[in-house]
Motif scaffolding. Sequence first.
Motif, PDB file in Angstrom:
ATOM      1  N   SER A  52       0.824  -1.211   0.000  1.00 20.70           N
ATOM      2  CA  SER A  52       0.000   0.000   0.000  1.00 20.70           C
ATOM      3  C   SER A  52       0.854   1.255   0.000  1.00 20.70           C
ATOM      4  CB  SER A  52      -0.904   0.026   1.227  1.00 20.70           C
ATOM      5  OG  SER A  52      -1.695  -1.116   1.264  1.00 20.70           O
ATOM      6  N   GLU A  53       2.093   1.143   0.478  1.00 17.12           N
ATOM      7  CA  GLU A  53       2.927   2.330   0.616  1.00 17.12           C
ATOM      8  C   GLU A  53       4.051   2.399  -0.410  1.00 17.12           C
ATOM      9  OE1 GLU A  53       1.988   4.770   1.819  1.00 17.12           O
ATOM     10  OE2 GLU A  53       1.710   4.829   3.965  1.00 17.12           O
ATOM     11  N   ALA A  54       4.239   1.348  -1.162  1.00 14.05           N
ATOM     12  CA  ALA A  54       5.190   1.387  -2.282  1.00 14.05           C
ATOM     13  C   ALA A  54       4.427   0.815  -3.473  1.00 14.05           C
ATOM     14  CB  ALA A  54       6.414   0.555  -1.968  1.00 14.05           C
ATOM     15  N   ILE A 247      -5.514   8.205   0.513  1.00 16.66           N
ATOM     16  CA  ILE A 247      -5.977   8.436   1.886  1.00 16.66           C
ATOM     17  C   ILE A 247      -6.098   7.089   2.598  1.00 16.66           C
ATOM     18  CG2 ILE A 247      -8.427   8.447   1.185  1.00 16.66           C
ATOM     19  CD1 ILE A 247      -8.673  10.654   3.499  1.00 16.66           C
ATOM     20  N   TYR A 248      -5.821   7.076   3.886  1.00 17.25           N
ATOM     21  CA  TYR A 248      -6.048   5.857   4.671  1.00 17.25           C
ATOM     22  C   TYR A 248      -6.804   6.185   5.938  1.00 17.25           C
ATOM     23  CZ  TYR A 248      -1.441   7.374   6.533  1.00 17.25           C
ATOM     24  OH  TYR A 248      -0.385   8.088   7.032  1.00 17.25           O
ATOM     25  N   LEU A 249      -7.628   5.210   6.350  1.00 18.18           N
ATOM     26  CA  LEU A 249      -8.389   5.312   7.597  1.00 18.18           C
ATOM     27  C   LEU A 249      -7.987   4.109   8.433  1.00 18.18           C
ATOM     28  CD1 LEU A 249     -10.277   6.383   5.102  1.00 18.18           C
ATOM     29  CD2 LEU A 249     -12.037   6.471   6.847  1.00 18.18           C
ATOM     30  N   LEU A 303       7.465  14.851   9.933  1.00 20.36           N
ATOM     31  CA  LEU A 303       8.369  14.900   8.786  1.00 20.36           C
ATOM     32  C   LEU A 303       8.906  13.499   8.506  1.00 20.36           C
ATOM     33  CD1 LEU A 303      10.336  18.127   9.815  1.00 20.36           C
ATOM     34  CD2 LEU A 303       8.371  17.935   8.257  1.00 20.36           C
ATOM     35  N   ARG A 304       8.407  12.911   7.416  1.00 19.41           N
ATOM     36  CA  ARG A 304       8.957  11.614   7.013  1.00 19.41           C
ATOM     37  C   ARG A 304      10.408  11.828   6.576  1.00 19.41           C
ATOM     38  NH1 ARG A 304       4.176  12.400   4.068  1.00 19.41           N
ATOM     39  NH2 ARG A 304       2.464  11.001   4.594  1.00 19.41           N
ATOM     40  N   ALA A 305      11.231  10.791   6.747  1.00 17.29           N
ATOM     41  CA  ALA A 305      12.612  10.860   6.257  1.00 17.29           C
ATOM     42  C   ALA A 305      12.608  10.335   4.827  1.00 17.29           C
ATOM     43  CB  ALA A 305      13.513  10.010   7.137  1.00 17.29           C
ATOM     44  N   HIS A 328      11.471   6.726   4.283  1.00 12.82           N
ATOM     45  CA  HIS A 328      10.403   7.253   3.425  1.00 12.82           C
ATOM     46  C   HIS A 328       9.046   7.111   4.121  1.00 12.82           C
ATOM     47  CE1 HIS A 328      10.421   9.014  -0.576  1.00 12.82           C
ATOM     48  NE2 HIS A 328       9.186   8.583  -0.685  1.00 12.82           N
ATOM     49  N   ARG A 329       8.075   6.400   3.542  1.00 16.03           N
ATOM     50  CA  ARG A 329       6.756   6.253   4.184  1.00 16.03           C
ATOM     51  C   ARG A 329       6.687   4.973   5.007  1.00 16.03           C
ATOM     52  NH1 ARG A 329       2.362   9.297   1.427  1.00 16.03           N
ATOM     53  NH2 ARG A 329       0.998   7.780   2.396  1.00 16.03           N
ATOM     54  N   ASN A 330       7.845   4.344   5.264  1.00 18.92           N
ATOM     55  CA  ASN A 330       7.822   2.970   5.786  1.00 18.92           C
ATOM     56  C   ASN A 330       8.626   2.737   7.055  1.00 18.92           C
ATOM     57  OD1 ASN A 330       6.208   1.656   3.660  1.00 18.92           O
ATOM     58  ND2 ASN A 330       7.863   2.387   2.347  1.00 18.92           N
TER      59      ASN A 330
HETATM   60  N1  GLY Z   1       3.100   5.288   6.046  1.00 17.37           N
HETATM   61  C1  GLY Z   1       2.132   6.279   6.160  1.00 17.37           C
HETATM   62  C2  GLY Z   1       2.550   7.593   5.647  1.00 17.37           C
HETATM   63  O1  GLY Z   1       3.695   7.818   5.369  1.00 17.37           O
HETATM   64  O2  GLY Z   1       1.693   8.430   5.517  1.00 17.37           O
END
Ligand code: GLY
Length: 365
Positions: A52-54, A247-249, A303-305, A328-330
């Motif tokens: 879902s994130e990549a 978007i995620y819930l 702040l994501r890296a 990143h998002r993970n």
């Molecule tokens: N893994 C969720 C986000 O980065 O938003």
Amino acid sequence: MSGKHLVIVGGGVIGLSAAWRLAAAGHAVKLVDPTPGRGASWVAGGMLAPVSEAWPGEETALHLGEESLRRWPAFAEALTAEGGSPDLSTAGTLLVAFDRGDADQVDVVAEYLAKVGREAERLTSRQVRAAESGLGAVRGGLLVPGDLGVDNRKLLRALRLAASRRGVEFIEDNVTAVEPGRVRTASGELDCDVVVLAAGARSGGLHPKLAGAVRPLKGEILRLRARRSSLPPPRRTVRAVVEGRPIYLVPRVDGELVLGATQYEAGFDETVGARGVRELLEGAERVFPSVGEYELAETAAGLRAASVDTVPFIGELEPGIFAATGHHRNGLLMAPVTADAIVALLAGEEPPPGVAAAHPERLEH
Ligand code: GLY
């Protein structure tokens, strides 16, 4: 193995996980962070969902994410045995599509999951609504039962507890410079054998090799609570793309619902913007209309890296300094594999599968 003196820079999910596992492996560990257990990890949704994130095509990140997902149940069990549970959820993810374009994207994800042997079930509109009542006018969906989730804040508390119990010393200070065998802070210096740089979005400013390779990528989330008169939250994580924005819930066991997340290039700005709140609420209402009746309990930004190629940096930057950053998002998803990798690399052992591709030396090519 003879224990080393280590300094971990950064107390987000990566730094805390590495500190805990390294201390458990027999090292003497100090962790430096002005506010351990906060930062982007505090704002996270808590989904442990590689696909879902990549996106298919980002194979290196996907392989590493899948490897870490496999490690999550044992990681959560070991953490719980130390005294704090991260509330591991096995309810899975439901991807929903509202129009033809979304449905095409869901097809791509379904094909990818089938290719890598992950279970996934395509659902009609009626089946989606039977799986989760209260969803909007969906065209169809994809149920991914193998995805996991955690309560990010319980996870952070559990990691701090586990690390403390294993003897990690927490130093609440700002790091100003990192050198082989030395970490300079606002109030002094810490000597050590090895530094582990896990400073998230700030890592790019702490080592020249990471400059330009790791940057902040702002995200905003909302936390809502169902009122007595409103529908309860969905039982599993629901994801969708609304007007081009993902978007995620994510439901929590205590009845809270986390809505995420915006994504902006905004430097180190950590304020919550009105536009972000509006976009998240509008998107969430399309997916789950009852959200409009919920109590808005919290807005937050982190702040994501972000990594230049979406793959984290795990490995030696130079003798005496290891990177564990750029997730990143993970970050939450990849915490177990990253911690295991750093423990293995410090012991001179082979890291887990997929980690070699995250070595910072790729920046030199
Ligand atoms: N893994 C969720 C986000 O980065 O938003």
